[in-house]
Design a protein around this motif. Structure first.
Motif, PDB file in Angstrom:
ATOM      1  N   TRP A  25       2.170  -4.916  -3.338  1.00 13.58           N
ATOM      2  CA  TRP A  25       1.105  -5.628  -2.632  1.00 13.58           C
ATOM      3  C   TRP A  25       1.265  -5.556  -1.109  1.00 13.58           C
ATOM      4  N   TYR A  26       2.450  -5.271  -0.630  1.00 17.57           N
ATOM      5  CA  TYR A  26       2.634  -5.134   0.818  1.00 17.57           C
ATOM      6  C   TYR A  26       1.852  -3.943   1.369  1.00 17.57           C
ATOM      7  N   ALA A  27       1.455  -3.024   0.503  1.00 16.44           N
ATOM      8  CA  ALA A  27       0.650  -1.890   0.954  1.00 16.44           C
ATOM      9  C   ALA A  27      -0.683  -2.348   1.523  1.00 16.44           C
ATOM     10  N   ALA A  28      -1.199  -3.471   1.032  1.00 16.32           N
ATOM     11  CA  ALA A  28      -2.459  -4.001   1.562  1.00 16.32           C
ATOM     12  C   ALA A  28      -2.286  -4.479   3.002  1.00 16.32           C
ATOM     13  N   VAL A  29      -1.116  -5.031   3.316  1.00 13.93           N
ATOM     14  CA  VAL A  29      -0.826  -5.440   4.697  1.00 13.93           C
ATOM     15  C   VAL A  29      -0.743  -4.213   5.595  1.00 13.93           C
ATOM     16  N   MET A  30      -0.045  -3.197   5.132  1.00 15.45           N
ATOM     17  CA  MET A  30       0.077  -1.957   5.892  1.00 15.45           C
ATOM     18  C   MET A  30      -1.288  -1.330   6.146  1.00 15.45           C
ATOM     19  N   GLY A  31      -2.093  -1.269   5.086  1.00 18.40           N
ATOM     20  CA  GLY A  31      -3.403  -0.650   5.212  1.00 18.40           C
ATOM     21  C   GLY A  31      -4.336  -1.387   6.129  1.00 18.40           C
ATOM     22  N   THR A  32      -4.163  -2.703   6.239  1.00 20.37           N
ATOM     23  CA  THR A  32      -4.994  -3.497   7.153  1.00 20.37           C
ATOM     24  C   THR A  32      -4.499  -3.367   8.588  1.00 20.37           C
ATOM     25  N   ALA A  33      -3.181  -3.427   8.767  1.00 17.23           N
ATOM     26  CA  ALA A  33      -2.620  -3.330  10.125  1.00 17.23           C
ATOM     27  C   ALA A  33      -2.939  -1.993  10.769  1.00 17.23           C
ATOM     28  N   ILE A  34      -2.941  -0.912   9.979  1.00 15.36           N
ATOM     29  CA  ILE A  34      -3.171   0.410  10.564  1.00 15.36           C
ATOM     30  C   ILE A  34      -4.592   0.565  11.074  1.00 15.36           C
ATOM     31  N   ILE A  35      -5.525  -0.230  10.562  1.00 12.12           N
ATOM     32  CA  ILE A  35      -6.893  -0.204  11.093  1.00 12.12           C
ATOM     33  C   ILE A  35      -6.870  -0.589  12.566  1.00 12.12           C
ATOM     34  N   ALA A  36      -6.123  -1.641  12.888  1.00 14.42           N
ATOM     35  CA  ALA A  36      -6.022  -2.082  14.282  1.00 14.42           C
ATOM     36  C   ALA A  36      -5.193  -1.112  15.113  1.00 14.42           C
ATOM     37  N   ASN A  37      -4.055  -0.680  14.572  1.00 17.53           N
ATOM     38  CA  ASN A  37      -3.154   0.194  15.325  1.00 17.53           C
ATOM     39  C   ASN A  37      -3.805   1.529  15.669  1.00 17.53           C
TER      40      ASN A  37
END
Length: 372
Positions: A31-43
């Motif tokens: 489930w941490y992949a969802a955090v990664m996938g969201t953060a990379i939108i901003a980055n």
């Protein structure tokens, strides 16, 4: 990989353990992949050649998701320790502990790239240091512990190699990307040089481990055929070390001047281009292959699973890699490549996010796996 020990037989968990926080029982580290996938939108959005509004909100969402998920996973370990241990002894689940590290690091990168505009630099920099320290420590442990478990404790079937195996060894590469962003916040001299070269060491660690695993994964595809439908999106995980390593060498080159001798700084700048361009070419080839396999799987009935988040973060690393090459070569083609890949990233994020929210509301995503 060879197996030298059989896994412990699974026992039925106590009924009381199942009844406590039942929604958390099957909440795995994937489930941490969802955090990664969201953060990379901003980055990734922060480095595009034009301004995108709302990136601070997306970063804040990723931070909130990380906090909530950490609390939920703590509840998982507290109330369902038997299941948590079973995850560690499962070769298909244990590699996802690399996502825990990368979730911290991805949010940490966003803290400096967009978060400072929202919470101020005085708060963003210390937050980035904390996320970097925790994420790097977890990543280094996972990079050793997960392969160790696969050799010593897991029962790995022949021909079962998966791109998921890359997750724990890619985590140090994300540290090698956040580290350079923190270099300017250290005193000039030994401190800056140590963090710069330490980041380069993690770049090498992750790259060489990837070069060991990737041929095994490709060999499995050639000799055993396509992955199961629900695992097909994990083919996009191969883009992670490719795009992230390109991003890392460009970020390292950005801060080399003033942190290390000019001779080495110039060499790092040249290496960023000489390494990044060929690797980006291979990433685009693999993207085409993975996309073709995903289309094939979709035509054969591939339904939504949390593996769909593999469509996000790895593509995002290719966006940031293209942005770095545009910065160091001045070639507008890399800018346009970054824009095109970012459009693909946002589309994938919206689709994965929609299905995840719907699955949470219905309870389907947190239900016990269906036994076949």
């Amino acid at each position: 990989m060879a197996t030298i020990a059989q896994p412990r037989p699974r026992t039925q968990p106590p009924v009381a353990a199942v009844r406590r926080r039942p929604a958390l029982r099957h909440l795995g580290p994937n489930w941490y992949a969802a955090v990664m996938g969201t953060a990379i939108i901003a980055n990734a959005g922060a480095g595009l050649p034009f301004h995108i509004p709302g990136l601070q909100v997306v970063w804040a969402l990723a931070l909130a998701m990380l906090v909530v998920l950490l609390a939920a996973r703590a509840g998982h370990w507290l109330h369902h320790r038997d299941q948590a241990r079973a995850h560690l002894l499962d070769p298909t689940v244990a590699p996802f502990y690399g996502c825990l590290s990368m979730a911290f690091l991805a949010v940490g990168i966003g803290s400096l790239s967009v978060g400072a505009d929202l919470i101020g630099e005085a708060a963003a920099v210390p937050l980035a240091w904390v996320l970097y320290g925790v994420g790097t420590l977890i990543g280094l442990v996972a990079a050793v512990a997960v392969p160790y478990l696969m050799v010593a404790r897991h029962d790995v079937a022949p021909g079962s190699a998966s791109p998921v195996w890359l997750l724990p060894v890619v985590a140090p590469m994300v540290s090698a990307t956040l580290g350079p962003l923190l270099v300017p916040h250290l005193p000039a001299g030994q401190a800056r040089e140590a963090l710069l070269l330490g980041s380069y060491a993690m770049f090498g660690m992750s790259l060489l481990a990837t070069l060991v695993i990737l041929p095994v994964v490709f060999s499995r595809l050639i000799h055993r055929g396509a992955l199961p439908l629900f695992l097909t999106p994990t083919l996009f995980l191969v883009l992670g070390p490719l795009g992230q390593s390109t991003t890392a060498v460009n970020k390292l080159a950005d801060v080399a001047t003033g942190a290390i001798d000019a001779t080495y700084a110039n060499g790092m700048g040249a290496f960023a281009v000489l390494y990044g361009v060929p690797v980006m070419g291979f990433a685009l080839m693999w993207l085409a292959l993975a996309a073709a396999m995903a289309i094939r799987a979709a035509r054969r009935g591939m339904g939504f699973a949390m593996t769909w988040w593999a469509f996000t973060f790895p593509v995002g690393t290719c966006v940031t890699g293209a942005e770095g090459l545009a910065r160091h070569t001045g070639l507008h083609a890399f800018d346009w490549l970054a824009v095109a890949l970012y459009a693909l990233l946002v589309t994938a994020w919206l689709v994965a996010g929609f299905h995840t929210v719907r699955g949470l509301v219905s309870g389907k995503l947190l239900a016990a796996p269906v036994k076949k």
